[in-house]
Scaffold this motif. Structure first.
Motif, PDB file in Angstrom:
ATOM      1  N   PHE A   1       0.826  -1.206   0.000  1.00 42.61           N
ATOM      2  CA  PHE A   1       0.000   0.000   0.000  1.00 42.61           C
ATOM      3  C   PHE A   1       0.861   1.258   0.000  1.00 42.61           C
ATOM      4  O   PHE A   1       0.568   2.218  -0.705  1.00 42.61           O
ATOM      5  CB  PHE A   1      -0.954   0.013   1.198  1.00 42.61           C
ATOM      6  CG  PHE A   1      -2.255  -0.665   0.918  1.00 42.61           C
ATOM      7  CD1 PHE A   1      -3.373   0.074   0.577  1.00 42.61           C
ATOM      8  CD2 PHE A   1      -2.357  -2.037   0.976  1.00 42.61           C
ATOM      9  CE1 PHE A   1      -4.583  -0.548   0.297  1.00 42.61           C
ATOM     10  CE2 PHE A   1      -3.555  -2.674   0.704  1.00 42.61           C
ATOM     11  CZ  PHE A   1      -4.665  -1.927   0.360  1.00 42.61           C
TER      12      PHE A   1
ATOM     13  N   TYR B   1       2.122   1.547  -3.672  1.00 40.50           N
ATOM     14  CA  TYR B   1       1.193   1.657  -4.808  1.00 40.50           C
ATOM     15  C   TYR B   1      -0.046   2.502  -4.552  1.00 40.50           C
ATOM     16  O   TYR B   1      -0.770   2.791  -5.492  1.00 40.50           O
ATOM     17  CB  TYR B   1       0.813   0.261  -5.300  1.00 40.50           C
ATOM     18  CG  TYR B   1       1.990  -0.390  -5.969  1.00 40.50           C
ATOM     19  CD1 TYR B   1       2.382   0.013  -7.236  1.00 40.50           C
ATOM     20  CD2 TYR B   1       2.753  -1.341  -5.310  1.00 40.50           C
ATOM     21  CE1 TYR B   1       3.493  -0.540  -7.843  1.00 40.50           C
ATOM     22  CE2 TYR B   1       3.863  -1.900  -5.918  1.00 40.50           C
ATOM     23  CZ  TYR B   1       4.226  -1.486  -7.178  1.00 40.50           C
ATOM     24  OH  TYR B   1       5.323  -2.020  -7.775  1.00 40.50           O
ATOM     25  N   ASP B   2      -0.319   2.917  -3.325  1.00 41.48           N
ATOM     26  CA  ASP B   2      -1.457   3.803  -3.058  1.00 41.48           C
ATOM     27  C   ASP B   2      -1.023   5.234  -3.400  1.00 41.48           C
ATOM     28  O   ASP B   2      -0.705   6.035  -2.528  1.00 41.48           O
ATOM     29  CB  ASP B   2      -1.897   3.687  -1.601  1.00 41.48           C
ATOM     30  CG  ASP B   2      -3.099   4.564  -1.276  1.00 41.48           C
ATOM     31  OD1 ASP B   2      -3.789   5.008  -2.210  1.00 41.48           O
ATOM     32  OD2 ASP B   2      -3.329   4.808  -0.083  1.00 41.48           O
TER      33      ASP B   2
ATOM     34  N   ASN C   1      -2.917   8.157  -1.790  1.00 44.04           N
ATOM     35  CA  ASN C   1      -3.004   8.096  -0.320  1.00 44.04           C
ATOM     36  C   ASN C   1      -4.419   7.971   0.211  1.00 44.04           C
ATOM     37  O   ASN C   1      -4.773   8.570   1.225  1.00 44.04           O
ATOM     38  CB  ASN C   1      -2.312   9.309   0.305  1.00 44.04           C
ATOM     39  CG  ASN C   1      -0.831   9.310   0.030  1.00 44.04           C
ATOM     40  OD1 ASN C   1      -0.176   8.279   0.132  1.00 44.04           O
ATOM     41  ND2 ASN C   1      -0.309  10.457  -0.350  1.00 44.04           N
TER      42      ASN C   1
ATOM     43  N   SER D   1      -6.568   2.817   0.119  1.00 38.69           N
ATOM     44  CA  SER D   1      -7.100   1.687  -0.644  1.00 38.69           C
ATOM     45  C   SER D   1      -6.477   1.732  -2.032  1.00 38.69           C
ATOM     46  O   SER D   1      -6.040   2.797  -2.489  1.00 38.69           O
ATOM     47  CB  SER D   1      -8.630   1.741  -0.740  1.00 38.69           C
ATOM     48  OG  SER D   1      -9.027   2.858  -1.495  1.00 38.69           O
ATOM     49  N   LEU D   2      -6.403   0.588  -2.663  1.00 39.56           N
ATOM     50  CA  LEU D   2      -5.852   0.536  -4.010  1.00 39.56           C
ATOM     51  C   LEU D   2      -7.006   0.516  -4.996  1.00 39.56           C
ATOM     52  O   LEU D   2      -7.866  -0.361  -4.937  1.00 39.56           O
ATOM     53  CB  LEU D   2      -4.992  -0.716  -4.196  1.00 39.56           C
ATOM     54  CG  LEU D   2      -3.737  -0.809  -3.338  1.00 39.56           C
ATOM     55  CD1 LEU D   2      -3.010  -2.129  -3.597  1.00 39.56           C
ATOM     56  CD2 LEU D   2      -2.805   0.364  -3.590  1.00 39.56           C
ATOM     57  N   ASP D   3      -7.030   1.500  -5.891  1.00 35.11           N
ATOM     58  CA  ASP D   3      -8.068   1.497  -6.913  1.00 35.11           C
ATOM     59  C   ASP D   3      -7.641   0.583  -8.057  1.00 35.11           C
ATOM     60  O   ASP D   3      -6.539   0.016  -8.061  1.00 35.11           O
ATOM     61  CB  ASP D   3      -8.398   2.914  -7.387  1.00 35.11           C
ATOM     62  CG  ASP D   3      -7.249   3.609  -8.098  1.00 35.11           C
ATOM     63  OD1 ASP D   3      -6.428   2.946  -8.761  1.00 35.11           O
ATOM     64  OD2 ASP D   3      -7.173   4.846  -8.010  1.00 35.11           O
ATOM     65  N   SER D   4      -8.502   0.420  -9.022  1.00 38.73           N
ATOM     66  CA  SER D   4      -8.269  -0.504 -10.129  1.00 38.73           C
ATOM     67  C   SER D   4      -6.959  -0.235 -10.849  1.00 38.73           C
ATOM     68  O   SER D   4      -6.187  -1.159 -11.117  1.00 38.73           O
ATOM     69  CB  SER D   4      -9.425  -0.433 -11.130  1.00 38.73           C
ATOM     70  OG  SER D   4     -10.630  -0.753 -10.498  1.00 38.73           O
TER      71      SER D   4
ATOM     72  N   GLU E   1      -4.297   1.367  -9.789  1.00 39.39           N
ATOM     73  CA  GLU E   1      -3.137   1.130  -8.931  1.00 39.39           C
ATOM     74  C   GLU E   1      -2.806  -0.370  -8.874  1.00 39.39           C
ATOM     75  O   GLU E   1      -1.634  -0.753  -8.879  1.00 39.39           O
ATOM     76  CB  GLU E   1      -3.382   1.699  -7.533  1.00 39.39           C
ATOM     77  CG  GLU E   1      -3.386   3.217  -7.520  1.00 39.39           C
ATOM     78  CD  GLU E   1      -3.948   3.830  -6.245  1.00 39.39           C
ATOM     79  OE1 GLU E   1      -3.589   4.975  -5.945  1.00 39.39           O
ATOM     80  OE2 GLU E   1      -4.753   3.169  -5.548  1.00 39.39           O
ATOM     81  N   ILE E   2      -3.842  -1.202  -8.864  1.00 39.28           N
ATOM     82  CA  ILE E   2      -3.616  -2.649  -8.878  1.00 39.28           C
ATOM     83  C   ILE E   2      -3.020  -3.077 -10.219  1.00 39.28           C
ATOM     84  O   ILE E   2      -2.084  -3.881 -10.266  1.00 39.28           O
ATOM     85  CB  ILE E   2      -4.920  -3.412  -8.574  1.00 39.28           C
ATOM     86  CG1 ILE E   2      -5.367  -3.133  -7.138  1.00 39.28           C
ATOM     87  CG2 ILE E   2      -4.743  -4.913  -8.801  1.00 39.28           C
ATOM     88  CD1 ILE E   2      -6.753  -3.635  -6.804  1.00 39.28           C
TER      89      ILE E   2
ATOM     90  N   ARG F   1      -1.196  -1.254 -12.185  1.00 39.14           N
ATOM     91  CA  ARG F   1       0.196  -0.808 -12.195  1.00 39.14           C
ATOM     92  C   ARG F   1       1.089  -1.769 -11.397  1.00 39.14           C
ATOM     93  O   ARG F   1       2.193  -2.114 -11.819  1.00 39.14           O
ATOM     94  CB  ARG F   1       0.305   0.600 -11.624  1.00 39.14           C
ATOM     95  CG  ARG F   1       1.728   1.109 -11.636  1.00 39.14           C
ATOM     96  CD  ARG F   1       1.827   2.512 -11.146  1.00 39.14           C
ATOM     97  NE  ARG F   1       3.220   2.951 -11.217  1.00 39.14           N
ATOM     98  CZ  ARG F   1       3.630   4.144 -10.883  1.00 39.14           C
ATOM     99  NH1 ARG F   1       2.763   5.041 -10.460  1.00 39.14           N
ATOM    100  NH2 ARG F   1       4.895   4.453 -10.950  1.00 39.14           N
ATOM    101  N   MET F   2       0.597  -2.207 -10.238  1.00 39.61           N
ATOM    102  CA  MET F   2       1.365  -3.129  -9.415  1.00 39.61           C
ATOM    103  C   MET F   2       1.608  -4.438 -10.173  1.00 39.61           C
ATOM    104  O   MET F   2       2.739  -4.952 -10.196  1.00 39.61           O
ATOM    105  CB  MET F   2       0.633  -3.409  -8.098  1.00 39.61           C
ATOM    106  CG  MET F   2       1.373  -4.333  -7.175  1.00 39.61           C
ATOM    107  SD  MET F   2       0.604  -4.520  -5.550  1.00 39.61           S
ATOM    108  CE  MET F   2      -1.030  -5.055  -5.956  1.00 39.61           C
TER     109      MET F   2
END
Length: 107
Positions: free
Chosen positions: A55, A58-59, A62, A65-68, A70-71, A73-74
């Motif tokens: 988090f 990749y958050d 800030n 929570s990770l939005d779509s 951000e996930i 990208r990870m």
């Protein structure tokens, strides 16, 4: 130099990002103290701490929570390219991108 020394054939963007986190002096190398701290810190993390670490990295907005996106990208950084992803991961990225577009168009 770190990646060359260990003869890595492929270095993902995620690995490069983590390396820069531990390269305190921004020298492009890890001295023994940086390497030891990296290994100790990472290996002493429990599952919740690893999730918290993800988090922190990749958050980007800030929100805690990770939005779509951000996930996505990870996952892209972990695999390095779509070519390296298995079909399930590729499909998940497509669904997450579609979800992100739906959310942004409804706002």
């Amino acid at each position: 130099e770190f990646f060359k020394y260990f003869s890595f054939q492929f270095v993902s963007p995620m690995a490069r990002r983590f390396f820069t986190l531990f390269d305190d002096g921004n020298t492009g190398t890890l001295d023994f103290a940086e390497y030891s701290a990296c290994v100790w810190n990472y290996n002493s993390l429990n599952e919740n701490a690893i999730i918290d670490f993800a988090f922190q990295i990749y958050d980007m907005d800030n929100t805690k929570s990770l939005d779509s996106l951000e996930i996505v990208r990870m996952l892209q950084e972990a695999y390095g390219s779509v070519k390296r992803m298995d079909q399930n991961t590729t499909d998940l990225c497509k669904v997450l991108r579609r979800d992100s577009k739906k959310r942004s168009s409804s706002c």
